[in-house]
Design an enzyme around this catalytic site. Structure first.
Site, PDB file in Angstrom:
ATOM      1  N   SER A  36      43.090  43.637  38.943  1.00  0.00           N
ATOM      2  CA  SER A  36      41.747  43.130  38.648  1.00  0.00           C
ATOM      3  C   SER A  36      40.799  43.183  39.837  1.00  0.00           C
ATOM      4  O   SER A  36      39.581  43.088  39.655  1.00  0.00           O
ATOM      5  CB  SER A  36      41.838  41.698  38.122  1.00  0.00           C
ATOM      6  OG  SER A  36      42.530  40.862  39.040  1.00  0.00           O
ATOM      7  N   ASP A 331      35.553  33.565  41.678  1.00  0.00           N
ATOM      8  CA  ASP A 331      36.278  32.758  40.694  1.00  0.00           C
ATOM      9  C   ASP A 331      37.594  32.299  41.323  1.00  0.00           C
ATOM     10  O   ASP A 331      37.785  32.452  42.537  1.00  0.00           O
ATOM     11  CB  ASP A 331      36.462  33.545  39.390  1.00  0.00           C
ATOM     12  CG  ASP A 331      37.401  34.745  39.532  1.00  0.00           C
ATOM     13  OD1 ASP A 331      38.014  34.924  40.608  1.00  0.00           O
ATOM     14  OD2 ASP A 331      37.536  35.514  38.564  1.00  0.00           O
ATOM     15  N   HIS A 334      39.278  35.962  42.654  1.00  0.00           N
ATOM     16  CA  HIS A 334      38.632  37.194  43.121  1.00  0.00           C
ATOM     17  C   HIS A 334      37.467  36.936  44.074  1.00  0.00           C
ATOM     18  O   HIS A 334      36.747  35.942  43.934  1.00  0.00           O
ATOM     19  CB  HIS A 334      38.118  37.993  41.919  1.00  0.00           C
ATOM     20  CG  HIS A 334      39.159  38.264  40.888  1.00  0.00           C
ATOM     21  ND1 HIS A 334      39.329  37.474  39.774  1.00  0.00           N
ATOM     22  CD2 HIS A 334      40.122  39.218  40.828  1.00  0.00           C
ATOM     23  CE1 HIS A 334      40.343  37.934  39.050  1.00  0.00           C
ATOM     24  NE2 HIS A 334      40.842  38.992  39.673  1.00  0.00           N
TER      25      HIS A 334
END
Length: 367
Positions: A36, A331, A334
């Protein structure tokens, strides 16, 4: 007439071959593998609990795209800065990633994935590293069909490959709270790290065998410093990180550095570079004021928790900070676009403490 026609066909074939070779020598293509941290939307197209195609993700990008940040990923910035790409490298699973588009590169990354195929089961759908390489093999065959084998080999030889993976093998596998406590008792940390490195060696070698020559291998950041790990490890001091996850990252990174050196020595023509993102992020956190940050421990997009790290960023009731550029983390997991910009620049132009044996600009210039 027959002789002239044959000569004409021969000349046309030469022109076409030269055109294909010139095509392969344009701006280097960009092939992206990972999780991600560098995903741009592949999980939008699969049933998965790990997605970022909803607001407030992409709040500074214009819209949610599947990127797990407020704007760009590290590889987006590198593509713009070093490769001069006018458009971001597209996700493999997007229907529009076909035809001439693939000659400029493809992004195979998938949120929740890992080096090990078992990693990320808690998210159900994800595309782990082995499957990403399978997808690249399909792209490679499409490139060969499009421009021929010699031009395809040249395109891949000049292309920039990057692999950013491994965090989830800890966060979504070895370190999952409660679920993996038995695993941690049965498999010591050093054994688990050894399993990861052995598998990663095979995967990087397979990419080499498929034509990759210039490859950026990104190490693990200080995962104990992300808001989620601060929360689950009950870190009381806001200036401290969770130590055990960081120990695991350092152990993995030490072996990864050795692996990159080994592959460079054993694979003819390989130019693999070791990207020390761990050190860069530590520097950002320790010297955050000099970088213009105000918050190094909490998620800008948060729901609940002392550090906003207990629940993933999503629609309401998520709260989003007003000054995203002041936060190191977007977040619970990340970095923000502001952090990604600093990391990307250090990888592009940094010295050997940031990336070795050469930085990305030097790698692209290497013959």
């Amino acid at each position: 007439m027959g002789g002239i026609f044959i000569d004409g066909k021969f000349i046309l074939s030469i022109i076409f071959a030269l055109w294909r070779m010139c095509l392969a020598k344009e701006t280097p293509a960009n092939f992206v593998f990972g999780d991600s941290l560098v995903e741009v939307g592949n999980n939008n197209y699969i049933p998965s609990l790990s997605k970022a195609d909803y607001p407030p993700n992409g709040i500074d990008f214009g819209k949610p795209t599947g990127r797990y940040t407020n704007a760009r990923t590290i590889i987006d910035i590198i593509g713009q800065s070093a490769l001069g790409l006018k458009e971001f490298t597209p996700p493999y699973l997007a229907p529009t990633t076909a035809g001439p588009v693939i000659l400029r590169g493809v992004n195979y990354a998938s949120g929740g994935c890992g080096i090990l195929n078992e990693t990320g089961k808690i998210y159900v759908g994800r595309i782990n590293m082995d499957a990403q390489i399978d997808n690249f093999a399909n792209t490679r065959q499409d490139i060969i069909s499009s421009i021929g084998l010699p031009a395809a080999v040249e395109l891949l030889r000049r292309a920039l490959f990057s692999v950013t993976i491994g965090s989830n093998d800890f966060l979504s596998n070895y370190l999952v709270p409660v679920i993996t406590e038995v695993k941690r008792k049965l498999i010591p940390p050093e054994t688990f790290v050894g399993i990861l490195i052995a598998r990663f060696r095979l995967q990087l070698t397979r990419l080499y065998n498929l034509g990759a020559r210039k490859m950026v291998v990104v190490n693990l950041g200080p995962i104990g410093c992300i808001p989620f790990e601060r929360e689950v490890n009950l870190v009381a001091d806001p200036d401290k990180c969770a130590e055990f996850p960081n120990q695991l990252a350092r152990s993995f990174n030490a072996k990864l550095r050795t692996l990159v050196t080994e592959l460079n020595n054993n694979l003819p023509g390989a130019k693999f570079v070791y990207a020390n993102v761990h050190s860069i992020v530590e520097d950002i956190i320790e010297n955050y004021i000099s970088y213009g940050f105000e918050n190094t421990n909490s998620a800008c997009c948060s729901v609940v928790g002392r550090y906003g790290g207990l629940i993933a960023c999503g629609p309401q009731p998520s709260m989003v900070c007003e000054e995203r550029s002041k936060y190191v983390f977007w977040d619970p997991y990340h970095p923000s676009d502001a952090s990604n910009m600093i990391i990307a620049r250090r990888l592009l132009y940094g010295n050997s403490s940031d990336i070795s044996p050469m930085n990305i600009v030097q790698l692209l210039q290497a013959s």
